[in-house]
Design an enzyme around this catalytic site. Structure first.
Site, PDB file in Angstrom:
ATOM      1  N   ARG A  68       0.824  -1.217   0.000  1.00  0.00           N
ATOM      2  CA  ARG A  68       0.000   0.000   0.000  1.00  0.00           C
ATOM      3  C   ARG A  68       0.851   1.257   0.000  1.00  0.00           C
ATOM      4  O   ARG A  68       0.537   2.228  -0.712  1.00  0.00           O
ATOM      5  CB  ARG A  68      -0.948  -0.032   1.212  1.00  0.00           C
ATOM      6  CG  ARG A  68      -1.861   1.189   1.360  1.00  0.00           C
ATOM      7  CD  ARG A  68      -2.516   1.624   0.062  1.00  0.00           C
ATOM      8  NE  ARG A  68      -3.176   0.540  -0.643  1.00  0.00           N
ATOM      9  CZ  ARG A  68      -3.450   0.569  -1.942  1.00  0.00           C
ATOM     10  NH1 ARG A  68      -3.091   1.608  -2.689  1.00  0.00           N
ATOM     11  NH2 ARG A  68      -4.046  -0.445  -2.512  1.00  0.00           N
ATOM     12  N   LYS A 117       2.755  24.007  -0.280  1.00  0.00           N
ATOM     13  CA  LYS A 117       1.404  23.455  -0.156  1.00  0.00           C
ATOM     14  C   LYS A 117       1.464  21.966  -0.498  1.00  0.00           C
ATOM     15  O   LYS A 117       1.051  21.526  -1.580  1.00  0.00           O
ATOM     16  CB  LYS A 117       0.437  24.207  -1.054  1.00  0.00           C
ATOM     17  CG  LYS A 117       0.270  25.668  -0.642  1.00  0.00           C
ATOM     18  CD  LYS A 117      -0.643  26.428  -1.597  1.00  0.00           C
ATOM     19  CE  LYS A 117      -0.775  27.885  -1.183  1.00  0.00           C
ATOM     20  NZ  LYS A 117      -1.616  28.672  -2.118  1.00  0.00           N
ATOM     21  N   LYS A 152       6.848  37.550   3.099  1.00  0.00           N
ATOM     22  CA  LYS A 152       5.484  37.551   2.586  1.00  0.00           C
ATOM     23  C   LYS A 152       4.663  38.690   3.187  1.00  0.00           C
ATOM     24  O   LYS A 152       5.146  39.429   4.046  1.00  0.00           O
ATOM     25  CB  LYS A 152       4.838  36.190   2.864  1.00  0.00           C
ATOM     26  CG  LYS A 152       5.578  35.037   2.171  1.00  0.00           C
ATOM     27  CD  LYS A 152       5.022  33.691   2.539  1.00  0.00           C
ATOM     28  CE  LYS A 152       3.684  33.435   1.886  1.00  0.00           C
ATOM     29  NZ  LYS A 152       3.788  33.285   0.419  1.00  0.00           N
ATOM     30  N   GLU A 197       8.012  38.949  -1.585  1.00  0.00           N
ATOM     31  CA  GLU A 197       6.686  39.013  -2.190  1.00  0.00           C
ATOM     32  C   GLU A 197       6.235  40.474  -2.294  1.00  0.00           C
ATOM     33  O   GLU A 197       6.271  41.202  -1.304  1.00  0.00           O
ATOM     34  CB  GLU A 197       5.722  38.210  -1.319  1.00  0.00           C
ATOM     35  CG  GLU A 197       4.365  37.969  -1.915  1.00  0.00           C
ATOM     36  CD  GLU A 197       3.532  37.049  -1.027  1.00  0.00           C
ATOM     37  OE1 GLU A 197       3.613  35.824  -1.210  1.00  0.00           O
ATOM     38  OE2 GLU A 197       2.821  37.567  -0.143  1.00  0.00           O
ATOM     39  N   ASP A 256       2.916  39.015  -6.653  1.00  0.00           N
ATOM     40  CA  ASP A 256       1.861  38.225  -6.037  1.00  0.00           C
ATOM     41  C   ASP A 256       0.475  38.764  -6.363  1.00  0.00           C
ATOM     42  O   ASP A 256       0.163  39.925  -6.111  1.00  0.00           O
ATOM     43  CB  ASP A 256       2.051  38.199  -4.512  1.00  0.00           C
ATOM     44  CG  ASP A 256       1.091  37.242  -3.837  1.00  0.00           C
ATOM     45  OD1 ASP A 256       1.026  36.087  -4.278  1.00  0.00           O
ATOM     46  OD2 ASP A 256       0.419  37.652  -2.874  1.00  0.00           O
TER      47      ASP A 256
END
Length: 288
Positions: free
Chosen positions: A105, A140, A172, A205, A227
Site C-alpha cells: 500500500r 502546499k 510575505k 513578495e 503576487d
C-alpha cells in the site's frame, strides 16, 4: 536526478519513509501476511497502470526497499519521467512475500501520488514551453510527504522552491504588515542574513509596483515575487525590473492562465496546485 536527489535530501527521505512504515506496521508488522506465509515464501508482482501519465516514484520505491525491504528486488520496466499509457507494465517486485504485501500500500500510494504530480507538472511546463519560464512548486504539500512530492515536481520538469522555512527566506505579506512596512522588514532581513555563517536566498513578495520599486533599491534580493498581479500588471513590473533581479509570478495561476503569465517575461510561475490539487494516477499491484 534520482541519485543526486537521494544524496542531497537523504535525511528527509529517511524520515519520510521510516515514519510511513511505522504508521502502517508499528512494531507488530503485518499480521495477515505473517499468518498465511512463512518467512521463506517468495512471490512476484507487477505494477500496472490503470490510467495515463508521467511515471514518478521508481527511485523512491527503490529507496524504500533499501531501508525496509532488503528481501525484495524492484525491476523497472518504465523509468521515472517517462510517459506511460493505461495498461502499461511499470515495474516488477520479486522476493519475500511478507515484505511485498506489507509494503504494497505504501509503494502503490507513493507512485500514484508522485506520478499524478509529475503528470500535472509536465502538463503545465508544456503549456509554457514556448517561453523560458519554469514552473515552481510551493510548500502546499502533504505533511511528511513533502520531499517525495517535490521530487515528483522535479521529475515532471518543474523546479523546486525552498524545501521549508529553513533553507530560504521568503518575505510575505503578513511578515511585511506585522513588521510595519516593506522597507523596515528588508532592513531587518539584511542584517539577519549578513550575520549568518552561510548565506541563503532572500525572496520578496510584492503586491504592487510601489513595493517592486522598493525591492529594486535592494539589489541583494535573490528574487521578486509578483503576487496576485494580473498578467498586465506583471508585464509592467517585469519591464520596470528590466532583468536586474529574477522574477516570479504567483497567486491564482492555473492551467488556463499560466501561459499568459509566462508570456509576461517572468522567470518563474509558482503553482501550489501542482502538488495540492494533482489527481492521483490509478495503479494496481498484481500477483504474477
Amino acid at each position: 536526478m534520482s541519485n543526486s536527489y537521494i544524496s542531497i535530501y537523504q535525511n528527509e527521505l529517511i524520515a519520510c519513509v521510516d515514519n510511513a512504515v511505522i504508521e502502517d506496521l508499528n512494531k507488530m508488522g503485518d499480521h495477515t501476511s505473517k499468518a498465511i506465509f512463512p518467512k521463506d515464501h517468495n512471490s512476484k508482482a507487477q505494477l500496472v497502470a490503470k490510467g495515463d501519465g508521467v511515471l514518478a516514484g521508481v527511485a523512491f520505491c527503490e529507496f524504500v526497499l533499501q531501508r525496509h525491504g532488503q528481501g525484495v528486488n524492484l525491476s523497472p520496466v518504465v523509468a521515472d519521467g517517462v510517459t506511460f499509457s493505461k495498461g502499461a507494465l511499470l515495474f516488477y517486485l520479486e522476493g519475500d512475500t511478507q515484505t511485498i504485501l506489507s509494503l504494497e500500500r505504501f509503494i502503490v500510494n507513493a507512485v500514484q501520488r508522485m506520478s499524478g504530480i509529475a503528470s500535472l507538472t509536465s502538463q503545465v511546463q508544456e503549456q509554457i514551453g514556448h517561453t523560458s519560464c519554469k514552473v515552481l512548486d510551493t510548500r502546499k504539500t502533504t505533511p511528511n510527504f513533502r520531499i517525495a512530492e517535490k521530487w515528483a515536481v522535479a521529475i515532471g520538469g518543474g523546479v523546486n522552491h525552498r524545501m521549508g522555512l529553513y533553507d530560504a527566506i521568503i518575505l510575505k505579506d503578513n511578515h511585511i504588515d506585522f513588521c510595519g512596512g516593506l522597507e523596515l522588514a528588508l532592513t531587518k532581513i539584511k542584517a539577519y542574513v549578513n550575520a549568518m555563517d552561510k548565506r541563503i536566498p532572500v525572496i520578496v513578495e510584492t503586491r504592487d509596483l510601489k513595493e517592486v520599486d522598493v525591492c529594486l533599491q535592494n539589489p541583494w534580493i535573490s528574487r521578486i515575487i509578483l503576487d496576485n498581479m494580473s498578467p498586465k500588471e506583471s508585464a509592467m513590473a517585469v519591464a520596470n525590473i528590466n532583468g536586474n533581479i529574477p522574477t516570479e509570478a504567483s497567486g491564482n495561476i492555473d492551467l488556463q492562465n499560466v501561459a499568459d503569465y509566462a508570456e509576461t517575461g517572468v522567470d518563474y510561475v509558482s503553482m501550489g496546485a501542482i502538488t495540492h490539487a494533482a489527481p492521483v494516477i490509478d495503479l494496481s499491484l498484481r500477483a504474477v
